[in-house]
Design an enzyme around this catalytic site. Structure first.
Site, PDB file in Angstrom:
ATOM      1  N   ASN A  33     -60.532  29.326 -13.534  1.00 60.13           N
ATOM      2  CA  ASN A  33     -58.773  29.851 -13.859  1.00 60.13           C
ATOM      3  C   ASN A  33     -58.877  31.478 -14.042  1.00 60.13           C
ATOM      4  OD1 ASN A  33     -57.745  26.767 -14.058  1.00 60.13           O
ATOM      5  ND2 ASN A  33     -58.906  26.777 -16.018  1.00 60.13           N
ATOM      6  N   HIS A 119     -51.158  17.345 -21.118  1.00 65.38           N
ATOM      7  CA  HIS A 119     -52.762  17.622 -21.299  1.00 65.38           C
ATOM      8  C   HIS A 119     -53.412  17.312 -22.740  1.00 65.38           C
ATOM      9  CE1 HIS A 119     -56.389  20.878 -22.766  1.00 65.38           C
ATOM     10  NE2 HIS A 119     -55.989  20.618 -21.829  1.00 65.38           N
ATOM     11  N   GLU A 162     -45.591  20.304 -20.090  1.00 67.25           N
ATOM     12  CA  GLU A 162     -46.033  22.146 -18.631  1.00 67.25           C
ATOM     13  C   GLU A 162     -45.469  22.257 -18.078  1.00 67.25           C
ATOM     14  OE1 GLU A 162     -50.218  20.673 -17.259  1.00 67.25           O
ATOM     15  OE2 GLU A 162     -50.625  19.439 -18.805  1.00 67.25           O
ATOM     16  N   SER A 166     -51.845  21.531 -15.046  1.00 67.74           N
ATOM     17  CA  SER A 166     -52.843  21.791 -14.749  1.00 67.74           C
ATOM     18  C   SER A 166     -53.829  21.390 -13.494  1.00 67.74           C
ATOM     19  CB  SER A 166     -53.988  21.658 -15.747  1.00 67.74           C
ATOM     20  OG  SER A 166     -53.938  20.129 -16.556  1.00 67.74           O
ATOM     21  N   ASP A 191     -45.070  24.520 -22.193  1.00 68.79           N
ATOM     22  CA  ASP A 191     -47.082  24.824 -21.936  1.00 68.79           C
ATOM     23  C   ASP A 191     -46.723  26.168 -20.913  1.00 68.79           C
ATOM     24  OD1 ASP A 191     -49.608  25.761 -21.820  1.00 68.79           O
ATOM     25  OD2 ASP A 191     -50.135  23.183 -22.278  1.00 68.79           O
ATOM     26  N   HIS A 194     -50.838  27.654 -17.469  1.00 66.66           N
ATOM     27  CA  HIS A 194     -50.935  27.671 -16.127  1.00 66.66           C
ATOM     28  C   HIS A 194     -50.484  28.348 -15.229  1.00 66.66           C
ATOM     29  CE1 HIS A 194     -55.059  25.702 -15.732  1.00 66.66           C
ATOM     30  NE2 HIS A 194     -54.201  24.827 -16.692  1.00 66.66           N
ATOM     31  N   LYS A 222     -57.063  31.994 -18.925  1.00 63.14           N
ATOM     32  CA  LYS A 222     -56.560  31.449 -17.672  1.00 63.14           C
ATOM     33  C   LYS A 222     -55.947  32.294 -16.771  1.00 63.14           C
ATOM     34  CE  LYS A 222     -55.801  26.596 -18.849  1.00 63.14           C
ATOM     35  NZ  LYS A 222     -57.351  26.156 -18.892  1.00 63.14           N
TER      36      LYS A 222
END
Ligand SMILES: Cc1ncc(COP(=O)(O)O)c(C=O)c1O
Length: 370
Positions: A33, A119, A162, A166, A191, A194, A222
């Site tokens: 990541n 997640h 998110e 992910s 969130d 990423h 990440k």
């Protein structure tokens, strides 16, 4: 402890047993990541080393005790600027940020509406909060709206999603979710684990789309190449979290090395604002090459490119065959992803040249026909 053996054999027989492996660093790594390669960038390494020299290896305690270092506050100001919010609060990890935020916001009388593919840290935060939890179909705003209408009770309503997912690399419709949250009087938590460092000149998807949720959570581990997590929000909400977020209050402050590295990473991102969009373009090229080779990459629209195989053992064997050809792409199996959706998860990084991406897609094509 008979159940230990029993559980392990059961996992083994279903092809789901996981094991820790040491990575030699010799393979072309599609499972990191560290999207921008910042964990080894000289500026990042130097800031981290300097921080250790100045403040030592540990912060020495909870931030509310004696563990609050100037580094933490500097990092929080920079994260607030990056995400376009008034303030930020740093946590020990992204996992702790999500559990800490959700348990502070929600209690027994409240309801959390959570995307079905969120997640594990969001799932655990929602469960630990003891609130009622409704899971809406992945990225389905209509389903979310229907669930909101059906809700009974008077407590707080919290929507959590998110931004870049992910395991699928697809992107939530944050604007529509934001508008719904305003109409329905909900708190919105997004969130950006990423997306931070990659989208919106580093600020994330919400920043890119001009959406201002109540709280953005993220990780330093990440694209920022360090370790730790954060929540960006208003100054008042930060005060509230400082008082009510148990994973913040009852846990040691981030080590100086990690805070220093994250500050270094933010400095690099600031000076190379186009890195994230370059990465996303490279990922689009890779997706196209895989599609031409006959693979499904789902709805990926980011640097995370899944190749959906479905069958668990076929996915594991494809991962092994790739490894024999010098490529590391880890098989992702249930329960990390839903049953019947096992996949290889490729993370494209700035370290992958276009030629490497094309060669990898070619190797995948060969394996498909063998
Ligand atoms: C969407 C999402 N949120 C939170 C986390 C947790 O972040 P961290 O690794 O910093 O605990 C992850 C990492 O796996 C993630 O993928």
């Amino acid at each position: 402890m008979n159940f230990v053996n029993k559980t392990l054999s059961e996992l083994e027989s279903r092809g789901l047993k996981r094991a820790l492996r040491i990575h030699s660093g010799k393979l072309i790594n599609f499972s990191t990541n560290d999207y921008l390669g910042l964990s080894t960038h000289p500026v990042v390494v130097n800031r981290s080393v300097e921080a250790v020299k100045l403040f030592g290896t540990g912060s020495g305690g909870s931030r509310l005790m004696a563990g609050n270092l100037p580094l933490h506050e500097e990092l929080e100001s920079r994260l607030a600027l990056l995400t376009g919010m008034e303030a930020a609060l740093v946590y020990g990890s992204g996992f702790l940020a999500n559990t800490g935020v959700l348990t502070a916001l929600a209690g027994r009388n409240d309801t959390i509406f959570s995307d079905r593919l969120n997640h594990a840290s969001i799932v655990d935060g929602a469960i630990t909060s003891r609130s009622r939890v409704h899971r809406y179909r992945h990225c389905d705003v209509q389903h979310l709206s229907d669930l909101l209408k059906k809700r009974t009770g008077t407590g707080r309503k919290i929507i959590v999603t998110e931004s870049v997912f992910s395991m699928d690399g697809d992107i939530a419709p944050v604007r529509e979710i934001f508008e719904l949250s305003r109409r329905e009087g909900c708190i919105l938590v997004v969130d950006e684990a990423h997306a931070t460092g990659v989208f919106g000149h580093g600020g994330g998807i919400c920043r890119e789309k001009g959406v201002l949720p109540d709280i953005v959570t993220g990780t330093l581990s990440k694209a920022l190449g360090s370790y730790g997590g954060f929540a960006s929000c208003s100054s008042k909400t930060r005060d509230f979290l400082v008082n009510k977020s148990r994973s913040f209050v009852y846990s040691t402050g981030l080590p100086p090395a990690s805070a220093g590295a994250a500050l270094g990473a933010l400095q690099v991102i600031e000076s190379r604002k186009e890195s994230g969009s370059e990465l996303v373009r490279h990922a689009a090229f890779f997706r196209e090459s895989l599609k031409q080779a006959g693979f499904s990459t789902g709805n990926s629209a980011s640097q995370i490119v899944p190749v959906i195989v479905r069958d668990t053992s076929a996915t594991v064997s494809l991962s092994h065959s790739l490894e024999n050809r010098g490529i590391l792409a880890v098989a992702i199996r249930p329960p990390t992803v839903p049953e019947g959706s096992a996949r290889l998860r490729f993370s494209v990084t700035l370290g992958h040249q276009l030629e490497t991406l094309q060669n990898t897609a070619d190797k995948m094509r060969e394996l498909k026909w063998n």
